[in-house]
Design a protein around this motif. Structure first.
Motif, PDB file in Angstrom:
ATOM      1  N   PRO A  82       0.809  -1.228   0.000  1.00 36.13           N
ATOM      2  CA  PRO A  82       0.000   0.000   0.000  1.00 36.13           C
ATOM      3  C   PRO A  82       0.839   1.274   0.000  1.00 36.13           C
ATOM      4  CG  PRO A  82      -0.187  -1.151   2.115  1.00 36.13           C
ATOM      5  CD  PRO A  82       0.494  -2.083   1.172  1.00 36.13           C
ATOM      6  N   LEU A  83       2.020   1.233   0.592  1.00 40.20           N
ATOM      7  CA  LEU A  83       2.907   2.401   0.546  1.00 40.20           C
ATOM      8  C   LEU A  83       3.368   2.679  -0.884  1.00 40.20           C
ATOM      9  CD1 LEU A  83       5.100   1.874   3.747  1.00 40.20           C
ATOM     10  CD2 LEU A  83       3.486   3.758   3.338  1.00 40.20           C
ATOM     11  N   ILE A  84       3.644   1.622  -1.638  1.00 40.61           N
ATOM     12  CA  ILE A  84       4.034   1.785  -3.046  1.00 40.61           C
ATOM     13  C   ILE A  84       2.908   2.455  -3.826  1.00 40.61           C
ATOM     14  CG2 ILE A  84       4.557   0.539  -5.188  1.00 40.61           C
ATOM     15  CD1 ILE A  84       5.950  -1.575  -3.380  1.00 40.61           C
ATOM     16  N   ARG A  85       1.682   1.985  -3.596  1.00 38.56           N
ATOM     17  CA  ARG A  85       0.528   2.572  -4.291  1.00 38.56           C
ATOM     18  C   ARG A  85       0.368   4.047  -3.905  1.00 38.56           C
ATOM     19  NH1 ARG A  85       1.606  -1.322  -6.406  1.00 38.56           N
ATOM     20  NH2 ARG A  85       0.433  -3.281  -6.619  1.00 38.56           N
ATOM     21  N   LEU A  86       0.560   4.345  -2.636  1.00 35.73           N
ATOM     22  CA  LEU A  86       0.422   5.729  -2.176  1.00 35.73           C
ATOM     23  C   LEU A  86       1.537   6.611  -2.736  1.00 35.73           C
ATOM     24  CD1 LEU A  86      -1.449   7.425  -0.415  1.00 35.73           C
ATOM     25  CD2 LEU A  86       0.007   6.892   1.550  1.00 35.73           C
ATOM     26  N   ALA A  87       2.718   6.031  -2.918  1.00 37.45           N
ATOM     27  CA  ALA A  87       3.839   6.788  -3.483  1.00 37.45           C
ATOM     28  C   ALA A  87       3.555   7.238  -4.911  1.00 37.45           C
ATOM     29  CB  ALA A  87       5.112   5.946  -3.446  1.00 37.45           C
ATOM     30  N   GLY A  88       2.692   6.521  -5.605  1.00 39.02           N
ATOM     31  CA  GLY A  88       2.336   6.891  -6.970  1.00 39.02           C
ATOM     32  C   GLY A  88       1.033   7.652  -7.074  1.00 39.02           C
ATOM     33  N   SER A  89       0.464   8.087  -5.948  1.00 42.42           N
ATOM     34  CA  SER A  89      -0.830   8.775  -5.953  1.00 42.42           C
ATOM     35  C   SER A  89      -0.653  10.261  -6.229  1.00 42.42           C
ATOM     36  CB  SER A  89      -1.541   8.566  -4.616  1.00 42.42           C
ATOM     37  OG  SER A  89      -0.902   9.320  -3.594  1.00 42.42           O
ATOM     38  N   SER A  90      -1.768  10.977  -6.280  1.00 35.88           N
ATOM     39  CA  SER A  90      -1.739  12.416  -6.542  1.00 35.88           C
ATOM     40  C   SER A  90      -1.579  13.242  -5.272  1.00 35.88           C
ATOM     41  CB  SER A  90      -3.038  12.830  -7.254  1.00 35.88           C
ATOM     42  OG  SER A  90      -4.175  12.507  -6.453  1.00 35.88           O
ATOM     43  N   SER A  91      -1.582  12.599  -4.132  1.00 32.61           N
ATOM     44  CA  SER A  91      -1.486  13.316  -2.855  1.00 32.61           C
ATOM     45  C   SER A  91      -0.025  13.660  -2.549  1.00 32.61           C
ATOM     46  CB  SER A  91      -2.063  12.451  -1.724  1.00 32.61           C
ATOM     47  OG  SER A  91      -1.672  12.944  -0.466  1.00 32.61           O
ATOM     48  N   VAL A  92       0.271  14.948  -2.398  1.00 32.67           N
ATOM     49  CA  VAL A  92       1.643  15.376  -2.102  1.00 32.67           C
ATOM     50  C   VAL A  92       2.095  14.842  -0.746  1.00 32.67           C
ATOM     51  CG1 VAL A  92       3.144  17.366  -1.722  1.00 32.67           C
ATOM     52  CG2 VAL A  92       1.399  17.442  -3.522  1.00 32.67           C
ATOM     53  N   VAL A  93       1.224  14.988   0.263  1.00 26.57           N
ATOM     54  CA  VAL A  93       1.557  14.503   1.604  1.00 26.57           C
ATOM     55  C   VAL A  93       1.713  12.984   1.596  1.00 26.57           C
ATOM     56  CG1 VAL A  93       0.739  14.289   3.985  1.00 26.57           C
ATOM     57  CG2 VAL A  93       0.401  16.427   2.733  1.00 26.57           C
ATOM     58  N   GLY A  94       0.777  12.308   0.939  1.00 24.94           N
ATOM     59  CA  GLY A  94       0.846  10.844   0.883  1.00 24.94           C
ATOM     60  C   GLY A  94       2.116  10.361   0.220  1.00 24.94           C
TER      61      GLY A  94
END
Length: 537
Positions: free
Chosen positions: A239-251
Motif C-alpha cells: 500500500p505504501l508503493i501505491r500511495l507513493a504513486g498517488s496524486s497526494s503530495v503529503v501521501g
C-alpha cells in the motif's frame, strides 16, 4: 392536551435502552440460527459469535457511564448497526428451512456477508467495552501531567484505531500523531501486531485520502523506529508503493520516507518494493525538477537500498535509474543527502564487475564526470563517490574494449581535466589516489595522454606522487601513468626530470616497486642520448 402531546417529538432512545433492546434480540437470533438447515459449519461459527456478543453486552452496559460524549455517540451508531445485523441474521436464518432447494449460491453469499458484518460488530463492541474499562481505571487514578496523560490515552486511542467506524479511526490517528510528538518512545513501545495491522489497512485505497495521509504519516514515524520488521510483516510495503504513486503530495512524501526506512530491513523487503512496481514512482520523484526535497532524498535512498542486491540492479537500470542518479549528482536543486544516495547507488550498480554490460552503461551515461564534479564540490562527503570511481576504473581496465571504446568515451566526456584537478586539489587522500589510478588507465589511450601532456601541473603532480615518504599506494599508479606519457612525448620526459622524478624513482627501484626501474631507464636513457648528441656536435 392530548393533541398537544401527540405533536411533541418522540424521546430519543438512550444507549442503555438500546443495549437492553439488543439483549432481547440475541436469543431470538440464536433460536433462528440453531434451527437453520444447511451450511452447518457457517451457522456454527455464527452461533459462537452471537454468544460472545450476548456475553459482551452486560460488560458494555456497565461501562456506559464512563464513556465521554464522543464515545457515547459512537456507541449509539455501533448499537444501531448491531441491531440491524441481528435483524438480518434472524431473517436469513428463518429462510434456511429444510429442505433447501433453489438459490443456494445466493443464500450462501448472504450468510457469508452477514457473518462478516457480525464479526465486525462483535469486535467493535469488545473494543468499546475495553474503552469503558480504561475510563473506569483512569477515574480512580491521581491527576497526571501532560506527558503522562498522553501515555495513559494510548490504549484508548489504539482501541479506536481498530474499530470499523471511519470517524473513530480518523480521531485515533489525530490523537496518536499528537502523542508521537510528545512521547514517541512510549507510543512505539505499546504497538503490537493488531495495532500495526490496523494502521496498514488504512493505507489502502478503500479509505478516504485524508485518512490515508494520516495513516502514512503515522507509519512514516513508526518506520524510523524498531517497528520496521513488524510493519513489513503486516504488509505495509505494497500500500505504501501505491500511495507513493498517488496524486497526494503529503501521501507521496510520507510513503517515500517510510519505504526508505523499510527497504533497508532485508532482501525480501527490497524485493517487494521492486516486484510490486515501486521503482517507477521512486524514479519519478527523483526526476522531478524543483520537487519536494524530502521525497526526492527518500526516493533516492530507497533506490540505493534496492541496488545493494545484485539481482535487482539490471531492473533498476531498465527503469532509468542510472540516468536519474547521474542527473541528481549535477543538479543545483538537489540536496546533499540526495546526491550522497545517488553516489552510493552508482557505487552499487558498478560493483562486482565481471564483464557484464551494466557498469559500461553507467559509464556511458556520464557517471564518471558526474562523480568527479560531485567530488570537487564536496570535500567532506567523498567515500561513496570514490568507491564508485574505483569501480569504473575496473570497468575500463578489464573491459574487452578497454583499450579503445571505454577510454575514448571517458576522454570525450571531459573526465581527464577533472581527474587531474582531483589528483592535485582534493583534500581526501583516497580521492587523490583513485584519481591517479583512473588517469593511469586512461593514459594508455593516446588522445587522453596527449591531453594530460598539455597540462604541466599534471606531470608535476604525478612526479610528487612518486615520493615514497609522502605517498605509498599511489606510487604504482603514478609510475604507470608517467610511463604512458613518457613513451610518446620528449618534452614530457624533460619535465619529469626537471621536477626530480629520477631521485624518487631510484628509491622506488630499490624498494622493487613495479615499473620504477623501467621509467628510470627511460628518463636516464633519454638524457644520455641527449648528452651524446651534444658531444658529437
Amino acid at each position: 392536551m392530548g393533541a398537544h402531546s401527540d405533536l411533541s417529538p418522540a424521546r430519543e432512545e438512550t444507549v442503555v435502552e438500546m443495549v437492553a433492546r439488543i439483549g432481547g434480540m440475541v436469543p431470538a437470533a440464536l433460536d433462528a440460527v440453531r434451527a437453520a438447515a444447511g451450511f452447518l459449519g457457517r451457522w456454527k461459527a455464527i452461533v459462537a459469535n452471537l454468544e460472545k456478543l450476548w456475553a459482551c453486552l452486560p460488560i458494555l452496559s456497565s461501562h456506559l457511564g464512563q464513556l465521554e460524549t464522543y464515545d457515547n455517540a459512537l456507541c449509539r451508531e455501533l448499537l444501531q448497526s448491531v441491531a440491524e445485523t441481528l435483524a438480518v441474521t434472524t431473517d436469513i436464518a428463518g429462510r434456511c428451512r429444510a429442505p433447501l432447494t433453489a438459490g443456494k449460491l445466493q443464500l450462501r453469499s448472504s450468510i457469508d456477508a452477514m457473518a462478516v458484518r457480525l464479526d465486525v460488530n462483535l469486535r467493535d463492541c469488545e473494543l468499546l467495552a475495553k474503552i469503558g474499562e480504561l475510563y473506569n481505571d483512569a477515574s480512580s487514578s491521581p491527576p497526571l501531567d501532560d506527558t503522562s496523560t498522553c501515555v495513559q490515552e494510548l490504549p484508548r486511542l489504539l482501541a479506536w484505531l481498530q474499530m470499523s467506524h471511519t470517524e473513530a479511526k480518523n480521531l485515533a490517528l489525530d490523537g496518536l500523531l499528537q502523542a508521537l510528538h510528545q512521547d514517541e518512545k512510549s507510543v512505539v513501545s505499546i504497538l503490537d501486531d493488531a495495532n500495526v495491522s490496523a494502521m496498514v489497512q488504512l493505507l489502502t485505497a478503500s479509505w478516504p485520502m485524508v485518512v490515508r495521509e494520516k495513516a502514512a504519516t503515522m507509519v512514516c514515524h513508526v518506520a524510523g523506529s524498531c517497528c520496521k520488521d513488524l510493519l513489513v510483516s503486516q504488509g505495509a510495503l505494497v500500500p505504501l508503493i501505491r500511495l507513493a504513486g498517488s496524486s497526494s503530495v503529503v501521501g507521496r512524501q510520507k510513503a517515500a520516507v517510510a519505504l526508505h526506512h523499510l527497504s533497508s530491513t532485508s532482501y525480501s523487503a527490497a524485493w517487494v518494493v521492486m516486484s510490486h512496481g515501486g521503482i517507477r514512482p521512486l524514479v519519478e520523484m527523483c526526476r522531478q525538477k524543483r520537487g519536494d526535497s524530502v521525497s526526492q532524498s527518500a526516493a533516492a535512498g530507497t533506490l540505493r537500498n534496492i541496488s545493494v542486491a545484485s539481482d535487482f540492479r539490471q531492473a533498476l537500470a531498465d527503469h532509468g535509474t542510472v540516468r536519474v542518479m547521474v542527473d541528481l549528482l549535477g543538479r543545483d536543486d538537489a540536496v546533499l543527502e540526495s546526491k550522497e544516495h545517488a553516489a552510493q547507488c552508482l557505487r552499487n550498480l558498478t560493483a562486482g564487475y565481471n564483464g557484464d554490460e551494466l557498469p559500461q552503461a553507467v559509464l556511458s551515461e556520464g557517471a564518471l564526470r558526474a562523480l568527479l564534479l560531485y567530488l570537487g564540490d564536496n570535500d567532506n562527503t567523498h567515500e561513496a563517490a570514490v568507491y564508485a570511481i574505483h569501480n569504473l576504473v575496473r570497468v575500463i581496465s578489464t573491459s574487452s574494449e578497454g583499450d579503445t571504446t571505454m577510454k575514448r568515451l571517458a576522454g570525450e566526456q571531459g573526465c581527464v581535466p577533472l581527474l587531474v584537478r582531483t589528483m592535485l586539489e582534493h583534500e581526501s587522500k583516497d580521492a587523490r589516489e583513485v584519481a591517479v589510478e583512473m588517469l593511469a588507465s586512461l593514459a594508455t589511450y593516446p588522445p587522453n595522454a596527449k591531453e594530460m601532456n598539455k597540462d604541466d601541473k599534471c606531470v608535476a603532480g604525478l612526479v610528487q606522487l612518486l615520493d615514497p615518504i609522502r605517498y605509498s599506494t599511489a606510487n604504482k599508479y603514478a609510475i604507470q601513468c608517467l610511463l604512458s606519457l613518457a613513451s610518446t612525448n620528449k618534452r614530457c620526459r624533460k619535465l619529469m626530470v626537471s621536477h626530480g622524478a629520477n631521485g624518487h624513482l631510484r628509491r622506488l627501484s630499490d624498494l622493487n616497486v613495479q615499473g620504477a626501474t623501467e621509467l628510470l631507464h627511460r628518463l636516464e636513457g633519454g638524457r644520455l642520448r641527449s648528452l651524446f648528441s651534444s658531444s658529437k656536435q
